[in-house]
Design a protein around this motif. Structure first.
Motif, PDB file in Angstrom:
ATOM      1  N   GLY A  58       0.806  -1.221   0.000  1.00 17.89           N
ATOM      2  CA  GLY A  58       0.000   0.000   0.000  1.00 17.89           C
ATOM      3  C   GLY A  58       0.836   1.266   0.000  1.00 17.89           C
ATOM      4  N   ASN A  59       2.090   1.160   0.442  1.00 18.45           N
ATOM      5  CA  ASN A  59       2.973   2.328   0.496  1.00 18.45           C
ATOM      6  C   ASN A  59       3.964   2.368  -0.660  1.00 18.45           C
ATOM      7  N   PHE A  60       3.848   1.411  -1.576  1.00 21.54           N
ATOM      8  CA  PHE A  60       4.761   1.376  -2.721  1.00 21.54           C
ATOM      9  C   PHE A  60       4.585   2.634  -3.562  1.00 21.54           C
ATOM     10  N   GLN A  61       5.696   3.229  -3.961  1.00 21.92           N
ATOM     11  CA  GLN A  61       5.642   4.471  -4.722  1.00 21.92           C
ATOM     12  C   GLN A  61       5.859   4.233  -6.223  1.00 21.92           C
ATOM     13  N   ARG A  63       5.854   5.374 -10.255  1.00 22.69           N
ATOM     14  CA  ARG A  63       6.289   6.549 -11.014  1.00 22.69           C
ATOM     15  C   ARG A  63       5.420   6.660 -12.265  1.00 22.69           C
ATOM     16  N   PRO A  64       5.234   7.868 -12.770  1.00 16.87           N
ATOM     17  CA  PRO A  64       4.430   8.021 -13.991  1.00 16.87           C
ATOM     18  C   PRO A  64       4.984   7.232 -15.170  1.00 16.87           C
ATOM     19  N   GLU A  65       6.315   7.048 -15.206  1.00 15.91           N
ATOM     20  CA  GLU A  65       6.941   6.371 -16.347  1.00 15.91           C
ATOM     21  C   GLU A  65       7.093   4.868 -16.159  1.00 15.91           C
ATOM     22  N   ASP A  66       6.633   4.303 -15.037  1.00 11.07           N
ATOM     23  CA  ASP A  66       6.675   2.853 -14.843  1.00 11.07           C
ATOM     24  C   ASP A  66       5.817   2.151 -15.898  1.00 11.07           C
ATOM     25  N   LEU A  67       6.190   0.906 -16.200  1.00  9.16           N
ATOM     26  CA  LEU A  67       5.429   0.070 -17.126  1.00  9.16           C
ATOM     27  C   LEU A  67       4.814  -1.058 -16.306  1.00  9.16           C
ATOM     28  N   VAL A  68       3.502  -1.047 -16.145  1.00  9.08           N
ATOM     29  CA  VAL A  68       2.826  -1.940 -15.204  1.00  9.08           C
ATOM     30  C   VAL A  68       1.886  -2.898 -15.938  1.00  9.08           C
ATOM     31  N   ILE A  69       1.892  -4.156 -15.501  1.00  5.30           N
ATOM     32  CA  ILE A  69       0.959  -5.163 -16.000  1.00  5.30           C
ATOM     33  C   ILE A  69       0.138  -5.679 -14.825  1.00  5.30           C
ATOM     34  N   SER A  70      -1.159  -5.764 -14.999  1.00 13.03           N
ATOM     35  CA  SER A  70      -2.026  -6.332 -13.973  1.00 13.03           C
ATOM     36  C   SER A  70      -2.897  -7.409 -14.595  1.00 13.03           C
ATOM     37  N   SER A  71      -3.017  -8.548 -13.921  1.00 15.01           N
ATOM     38  CA  SER A  71      -3.906  -9.584 -14.439  1.00 15.01           C
ATOM     39  C   SER A  71      -4.304 -10.537 -13.329  1.00 15.01           C
ATOM     40  N   TYR A  72      -5.478 -11.107 -13.479  1.00 13.15           N
ATOM     41  CA  TYR A  72      -5.877 -12.236 -12.654  1.00 13.15           C
ATOM     42  C   TYR A  72      -4.966 -13.408 -13.038  1.00 13.15           C
ATOM     43  N   PRO A  73      -4.644 -14.310 -12.090  1.00 14.00           N
ATOM     44  CA  PRO A  73      -3.752 -15.427 -12.421  1.00 14.00           C
ATOM     45  C   PRO A  73      -4.227 -16.245 -13.624  1.00 14.00           C
ATOM     46  N   LYS A  74      -3.280 -16.712 -14.403  1.00 14.24           N
ATOM     47  CA  LYS A  74      -3.486 -17.613 -15.546  1.00 14.24           C
ATOM     48  C   LYS A  74      -4.298 -16.984 -16.676  1.00 14.24           C
ATOM     49  N   CYS A  75      -4.115 -15.681 -16.832  1.00 21.64           N
ATOM     50  CA  CYS A  75      -4.731 -14.984 -17.970  1.00 21.64           C
ATOM     51  C   CYS A  75      -3.708 -14.659 -19.055  1.00 21.64           C
ATOM     52  N   PRO A 140      -2.024   2.728  -4.103  1.00 19.33           N
ATOM     53  CA  PRO A 140      -2.732   3.959  -4.486  1.00 19.33           C
ATOM     54  C   PRO A 140      -1.908   4.875  -5.383  1.00 19.33           C
ATOM     55  N   SER A 141      -0.586   4.799  -5.259  1.00 20.20           N
ATOM     56  CA  SER A 141       0.267   5.691  -6.046  1.00 20.20           C
ATOM     57  C   SER A 141       0.149   5.434  -7.548  1.00 20.20           C
ATOM     58  N   ILE A 142      -0.251   4.219  -7.950  1.00 17.67           N
ATOM     59  CA  ILE A 142      -0.403   3.921  -9.376  1.00 17.67           C
ATOM     60  C   ILE A 142      -1.465   4.825  -9.992  1.00 17.67           C
ATOM     61  N   ASN A 143      -2.575   4.994  -9.302  1.00 12.18           N
ATOM     62  CA  ASN A 143      -3.628   5.870  -9.804  1.00 12.18           C
ATOM     63  C   ASN A 143      -3.303   7.337  -9.578  1.00 12.18           C
ATOM     64  N   LYS A 145      -0.412   8.733  -9.661  1.00 16.24           N
ATOM     65  CA  LYS A 145       0.585   9.159 -10.653  1.00 16.24           C
ATOM     66  C   LYS A 145       0.126   8.906 -12.084  1.00 16.24           C
ATOM     67  N   LYS A 146      -1.075   8.362 -12.244  1.00 16.48           N
ATOM     68  CA  LYS A 146      -1.597   8.020 -13.563  1.00 16.48           C
ATOM     69  C   LYS A 146      -0.634   7.104 -14.327  1.00 16.48           C
ATOM     70  N   THR A 147      -0.037   6.164 -13.595  1.00 15.92           N
ATOM     71  CA  THR A 147       0.898   5.219 -14.187  1.00 15.92           C
ATOM     72  C   THR A 147       0.150   4.308 -15.160  1.00 15.92           C
ATOM     73  N   LYS A 148       0.661   4.190 -16.362  1.00 22.20           N
ATOM     74  CA  LYS A 148      -0.018   3.365 -17.359  1.00 22.20           C
ATOM     75  C   LYS A 148      -0.001   1.895 -16.950  1.00 22.20           C
ATOM     76  N   THR A 149      -1.166   1.284 -16.996  1.00 25.03           N
ATOM     77  CA  THR A 149      -1.328  -0.101 -16.552  1.00 25.03           C
ATOM     78  C   THR A 149      -1.997  -0.920 -17.638  1.00 25.03           C
ATOM     79  N   LEU A 150      -1.303  -1.956 -18.066  1.00 25.45           N
ATOM     80  CA  LEU A 150      -1.812  -2.885 -19.070  1.00 25.45           C
ATOM     81  C   LEU A 150      -2.491  -4.039 -18.338  1.00 25.45           C
TER      82      LEU A 150
END
Length: 317
Positions: A58-61, A63-75, A140-143, A145-150
């Motif tokens: 929850g405290n992870f910071q 960055r706007p330029e991070d490249l993030v992937i989010s998925s439910y397992p096995k997708c 919360p920092s992902i939103n 900072k508007k970090t792009k999330t795939l």
């Protein structure tokens, strides 16, 4: 599991293999019920994560330029993570110290800890990392900072079958007495990382967020080169046609499966099983298929995500 941003590739590989071996040894010492823990009502694998890690997340910071992937397992997370790392590598120029910043990557944040999160502050951008956690439990920092999330989804019937085999063959996760038992728990969200449909419903609400892009496993299977280009464009990364084709050829299921021992140590053969669309027909009974159809209709019919999943095409006989 982290791939460090310092040291040689061989050192990183040795570190990864040592961590995998350590987790396998730890899992052997645990009773079946000790392989999971519950946090905020959701089950997580105890060998891979902890309450302390999820609290620190929850405290992870971000960055706007991070490249993030989010998925439910096995997708298709591992597949898309591999694609993104290759896309970033093709765009990476040498940094001042001679190390490409794309080495600064972490597979899944839930598998790390507060010390690793602190270490990541020294990583050069762009940092690449992923999460399986529910949208509401993202840092919360992902939103902020508007970090792009795939975001990666897969049709729920194939997802359920893939997840079942993954649990049955992965010593770090609980196993089930039968497919029927797993299906019951899957449909009620009593599997690690909770309910597929809970994940889908909340991401549907953020479908049009400017920093969110949703892709599907099936569209990548349909046209991998087009998917590579789409991912690159979302993150503002430029690729030539030659680079797109090179990445796509490296990322076929067969190529990744053949290389699994090198890239994922002894757990590789568990991660890369079949890589096909339609395997749900091998396990679903008629009644289970109808139950899933009704669940999909209730949750996702008429939604943008529901349309993307092409349920009628991929989940009907």
């Amino acid at each position: 599991m982290e791939v460090k941003g310092d040291g040689s590739a061989e050192a990183d590989k040795a570190d990864f293999q040592a961590r995998v071996q350590g987790m396998l040894e730890k899992a052997k010492q645990l009773k079946p019920e000790e392989l999971v823990f519950r946090y905020k009502g959701v089950l997580y694998p105890s060998v891979l994560s902890s309450v302390q890690t999820l609290q620190a997340l929850g405290n992870f910071q971000a960055r706007p330029e991070d490249l993030v992937i989010s998925s439910y397992p096995k997708c298709g997370f591992n597949w898309v993570y591999f694609l993104l790392c290759n896309i970033a590598s093709e765009n990476q120029t040498e940094s001042k110290d001679g190390k490409p910043g794309v080495q600064n990557k972490v597979k899944l944040l839930e598998f790390e800890n507060a010390v690793r999160y602190e270490m990541m502050k020294s990583f050069q951008s762009p940092r690449i990392y992923g999460l399986h956690t529910h949208y509401n439990n993202l840092p919360p920092s992902i939103n902020e900072k508007k970090t792009k999330t795939l975001v990666v989804f897969r049709n729920p019937k194939d997802n359920a079958v893939s997840y079942y085999h993954f649990c049955q063959n992965n010593p770090l996760l609980p196993t089930y007495s039968s497919w029927d038992e797993f299906f019951r728990k899957y449909m009620t969200g009593e599997v690690c990382w909770g309910s597929y449909f809970d994940h889908a419903l909340v991401w549907e609400k953020h479908f049009d967020d400017e920093n969110v892009k949703i892709i599907t496993y099936e569209e990548l299977k349909e046209d991998l080169a087009k998917g590579v280009q789409s991912i690159a464009e979302f993150f503002g990364l430029s690729l030539s046609e030659e680079q797109i084709q090179k990445i796509a050829s490296r990322a076929t299921f067969q190529a990744m499966s053949d290389n699994a021992q090198k890239t994922h140590s002894s757990i590789g053969k568990v991660i890369f099983r079949k890589g096909v669309v339609g395997d749900w027909k091998s396990l679903f009974t008629k009644e289970q298929s109808e139950e899933m159809d009704a669940k999909f209709e209730a949750c996702l019919a008429g939604t943008k995500l529901g349309a993307m999943l092409k349920y009628d095409l991929y989940c009907q006989e």
